[in-house]
Design a protein around this motif. Sequence first.
Motif, PDB file in Angstrom:
ATOM      1  N   ARG A   5       1.029  -0.565   0.417  1.00 27.00           N
ATOM      2  CA  ARG A   5       0.279   0.246   0.012  1.00 27.00           C
ATOM      3  C   ARG A   5       0.677   1.162  -0.073  1.00 27.00           C
ATOM      4  O   ARG A   5       1.060   1.538  -0.476  1.00 27.00           O
ATOM      5  CB  ARG A   5      -0.911  -0.254   1.390  1.00 27.00           C
TER       6      ARG A   5
ATOM      7  N   ILE B 238       2.004   1.728  -3.564  1.00 24.62           N
ATOM      8  CA  ILE B 238       0.581   2.523  -4.156  1.00 24.62           C
ATOM      9  C   ILE B 238       0.687   3.560  -4.472  1.00 24.62           C
ATOM     10  O   ILE B 238       0.471   4.393  -4.750  1.00 24.62           O
ATOM     11  CB  ILE B 238      -0.374   1.356  -4.508  1.00 24.62           C
TER      12      ILE B 238
ATOM     13  N   ILE C 299      -6.428   0.052  -9.721  1.00 21.55           N
ATOM     14  CA  ILE C 299      -5.617   0.172  -8.970  1.00 21.55           C
ATOM     15  C   ILE C 299      -4.273  -0.082 -10.678  1.00 21.55           C
ATOM     16  O   ILE C 299      -4.073  -1.864 -10.439  1.00 21.55           O
ATOM     17  CB  ILE C 299      -5.157  -0.949  -7.912  1.00 21.55           C
TER      18      ILE C 299
ATOM     19  N   GLY D 261       1.354   4.401  -7.621  1.00 20.41           N
ATOM     20  CA  GLY D 261       0.079   4.198  -7.920  1.00 20.41           C
ATOM     21  C   GLY D 261      -1.171   5.007  -8.287  1.00 20.41           C
ATOM     22  O   GLY D 261      -0.993   6.397  -8.031  1.00 20.41           O
TER      23      GLY D 261
ATOM     24  N   LEU E 180       0.429   0.098 -10.179  1.00 18.55           N
ATOM     25  CA  LEU E 180       1.149   0.985  -9.784  1.00 18.55           C
ATOM     26  C   LEU E 180       2.152   1.385 -11.540  1.00 18.55           C
ATOM     27  O   LEU E 180       2.263   0.091 -12.339  1.00 18.55           O
ATOM     28  CB  LEU E 180       2.311  -0.574  -9.262  1.00 18.55           C
TER      29      LEU E 180
END
Length: 294
Positions: free
Chosen positions: A137, A140, A156, A144, A158
């Motif tokens: 997390r 990201i 989501i 990301g 990255l």
Amino acid sequence: MAEEDSSAPALFDIGALTPTTRPFMDLADPRYAYMFGFLQADGHLSEQTRNRGRLTVEINARDIEILREFQRLTPYNSSITERTRATNFSEEHHSAIWSLSALEARSVLNRLGLPYGKKSRKIQPPRVEFSRRDYLRGVIDADGSVGHTGQGLPFIALATASTAVGAYLCHYAKKVTGAERQIARNARDGIYNILYTKEAAVQLAEHLYHPGCLALERKRNAAASLSSWTRPEEMRVRPPGRRWKVREDRILLSLGDAKAAAEALGRTEQSCSLRLWRLNTGRVPMPPEAPTAR
């Protein structure tokens, strides 16, 4: 915010700043795992003569609160400053910068895997026990994106130059969501762009952005917004991809023609053409030679 006294590396809890048994950067602690992932992606560690050096993190000023959390988690003197300057994207970019100079703190971070100098291709997941979802997390949040596409699909993503980090995200996300990704650097700038959409994005967001976790507030909110998405009835579910076997790769290479291989293997011509390109360009490894019959 007043800086903390670093005459001795006392340990603090992020909430009440009371003593805790966790040492600085114990990556089994979800807060430090997140912080380390963020620093690997968005921090810069520099060194000079006589053991001088500095860790700096510069982010958009709207996210300054995460730097304050890092400062509270760090039992060494550090500072947060702000500046406005012209960039390629804005005439007046307002940023916040966290700076940490303590040699002891820098040494800990370096040993854990935050290199000095240019690092984008060098970083890799820690080789000590660490809280995996919190580390990812942090990566990201720094490098990301979380949200909805122009078509309203949850995603989501990255962008990373590190093979190790990109491969680890793919490995971890497959365990959580079942979605498999093959990474390859893009031709323009050599970056890996890893993308999860639809149900996989929803599942990954719920897993990574768990209740009470340390995170950028705007990305936490974006992750929470994904949970409201449901697949429209008219949207077909794509069946799982058929994995290529060594024998099929050998046949494809021996024929060297996507159309002929499609007929021989019972696959689509598009699938054979893409697989042949990946083999010939090194995106996937060549199959081992067939054993010689005796």
